[in-house]
Design a protein around this motif. Structure first.
Motif, PDB file in Angstrom:
ATOM      1  N   GLN A 133       0.384  -1.251   0.003  1.00 46.99           N
ATOM      2  CA  GLN A 133      -0.047   0.368   0.189  1.00 46.99           C
ATOM      3  C   GLN A 133       0.325   0.968   0.325  1.00 46.99           C
ATOM      4  O   GLN A 133       1.065   2.080  -0.687  1.00 46.99           O
ATOM      5  CB  GLN A 133      -0.664   0.244   1.305  1.00 46.99           C
ATOM      6  CG  GLN A 133      -1.982   1.234   1.477  1.00 46.99           C
ATOM      7  CD  GLN A 133      -2.748   0.971   2.692  1.00 46.99           C
ATOM      8  OE1 GLN A 133      -2.923  -0.100   2.883  1.00 46.99           O
ATOM      9  NE2 GLN A 133      -3.495   2.290   3.281  1.00 46.99           N
ATOM     10  N   GLU A 138       3.521   1.282  -0.682  1.00 54.82           N
ATOM     11  CA  GLU A 138       4.795   2.444  -2.316  1.00 54.82           C
ATOM     12  C   GLU A 138       4.196   2.174  -3.606  1.00 54.82           C
ATOM     13  O   GLU A 138       3.992   3.024  -4.060  1.00 54.82           O
ATOM     14  CB  GLU A 138       5.513   0.897  -2.555  1.00 54.82           C
ATOM     15  CG  GLU A 138       7.218   0.016  -1.883  1.00 54.82           C
ATOM     16  CD  GLU A 138       7.239  -1.426  -2.024  1.00 54.82           C
ATOM     17  OE1 GLU A 138       5.824  -2.131  -2.472  1.00 54.82           O
ATOM     18  OE2 GLU A 138       7.927  -1.853  -1.850  1.00 54.82           O
ATOM     19  N   GLN A 139       3.089   1.719  -3.690  1.00 52.50           N
ATOM     20  CA  GLN A 139       1.654   2.910  -4.266  1.00 52.50           C
ATOM     21  C   GLN A 139       1.363   4.311  -4.444  1.00 52.50           C
ATOM     22  O   GLN A 139       0.547   4.457  -4.762  1.00 52.50           O
ATOM     23  CB  GLN A 139       0.217   1.559  -4.522  1.00 52.50           C
ATOM     24  CG  GLN A 139       0.361   1.004  -4.428  1.00 52.50           C
ATOM     25  CD  GLN A 139      -0.843  -1.063  -4.629  1.00 52.50           C
ATOM     26  OE1 GLN A 139      -1.764   0.459  -4.155  1.00 52.50           O
ATOM     27  NE2 GLN A 139      -0.652  -1.612  -4.786  1.00 52.50           N
TER      28      GLN A 139
END
Length: 337
Positions: free
Chosen positions: A153, A155-156
């Motif tokens: 989550q 990293e996005q």
């Protein structure tokens, strides 16, 4: 709720005594015999009976540092009103220490003495051990899944925040801690399997500096024995060491002194016990729960506050890692000699 307190004071024979709320569940009562603490019980009736049973056992066994419940009328240790139970005990004030040993070492000595007094062994079949191991491993797997989900989550994010970056940089460390926990647990479970039994003692359940007091005479006491009961001493030690690390994340406590104090006053300690202690102590779960809280409500604190608190939790876990590493090296050296 104030009417409830007045009703309870009448039941306890303390009507007209001045009182004040000092927390959400604790009332301080002033009497001619000294102050008392009236504490709201927020558990089930069955847990209440376990609590009273454990305190009666502790009294018979000569346990140390236990603040006794106050019976103001006959055998009444608990008072019931509406949906709540309350219990009464003498009020304890923390006193400043004027000489060594430190507060944490005095409280640790109390834990050690109680563990030694109550130490016993119980059989465990291979089937029961297997069931327990599966439960523990399922819990770890859930935590690992949470770690991976949070990492994905964060990293996005289009712009990775300082908190998210700190968490992501720590992921290899969390994975290493899970691996160390597994090694420690395996060492302990091998001994249980070989002996077909495990050791246990009377544990406080949640020993911490907040639940500890040093009286004017220098003696140490613990309050809040509501979760007390039989368990491996490592459960008490893990909770206590984690509490110390959280309170003093940047002040290096003497791990050698902590281990030495416990072993000087407590039951015999072996490498398998250290393995279980490591499995309980090095958990990244508090960090993962904190990161989940951030993901759920990032506006609860300012970004710099979230990040500072996360860094503090990481620092605490790294300190605990160094503590356990020192202990294992000491045991390996003794074993080699």
């Amino acid at each position: 709720m104030n009417d409830v307190i007045e009703e309870l004071l009448n039941k306890a024979g303390l009507q007209h005594a001045p009182w004040t709320w000092v927390s959400e569940r604790v009332v301080k009562i002033e009497t001619r015999d000294g102050p008392y603490a009236l504490k709201r019980w927020e558990r089930t009736p069955q847990e209440r009976e376990h609590f009273l049973h454990h305190l009666r056992y502790a009294e018979r066994a000569g346990m140390k540092g236990i603040i006794p419940l106050t019976n103001t009328r006959g055998d009444m240790s608990m008072f019931e009103t509406g949906r709540h139970y309350f219990y009464l005990e003498p009020w304890m004030e923390k006193q400043p220490l004027r000489s060594p040993p430190s507060e944490e070492l005095r409280l640790l000595t109390i834990l050690a003495l109680n563990h030694k007094i109550s130490e016993d062994e119980e059989g465990m079949t291979e089937e029961d051990l297997s069931t327990y191991k599966n439960e523990v491993q399922r819990g770890w797997q859930q935590e690992i899944l949470l770690m991976n989900r949070l990492a994905a989550q964060f990293e996005q994010s289009r712009f990775i925040s300082p908190f998210e970056l700190t968490f992501l940089n720590g992921c290899p460390f969390y994975e290493m801690m899970f691996a160390e926990m597994k090694k420690g647990f395996q060492k302990w479970s091998r001994q249980v399997k070989e002996k077909e039994g495990y050791r246990f003692a009377f544990c406080h359940g949640r020993p911490s500096l907040e639940h500890g007091f040093i009286a004017a005479d220098g003696n140490a006491w613990f309050t809040n024995w509501e979760t007390s009961g039989p368990g491996h001493p490592a459960y008490d030690l893990a909770y206590f060491y984690q509490d110390l690390a959280q309170r003093y994340p940047f002040v290096p406590l003497e791990g050698k002194q902590l281990f030495g104090t416990y072993e000087a006053h407590g039951p015999a300690w072996g490498e398998a016990d250290t393995g279980l202690l490591k499995a309980l102590t090095l958990t990244p779960a508090p960090i993962l729960m904190f990161a989940q809280a951030y993901a759920t409500d990032p506006m609860r604190y300012a970004e710099h506050q979230w990040t500072a608190m996360l860094e503090s939790k990481l620092s605490s876990l790294r300190y605990l890692q160094q503590m356990m590493l020192w202990k294992e090296k000491q045991e390996a050296a003794m074993h080699g000699s």
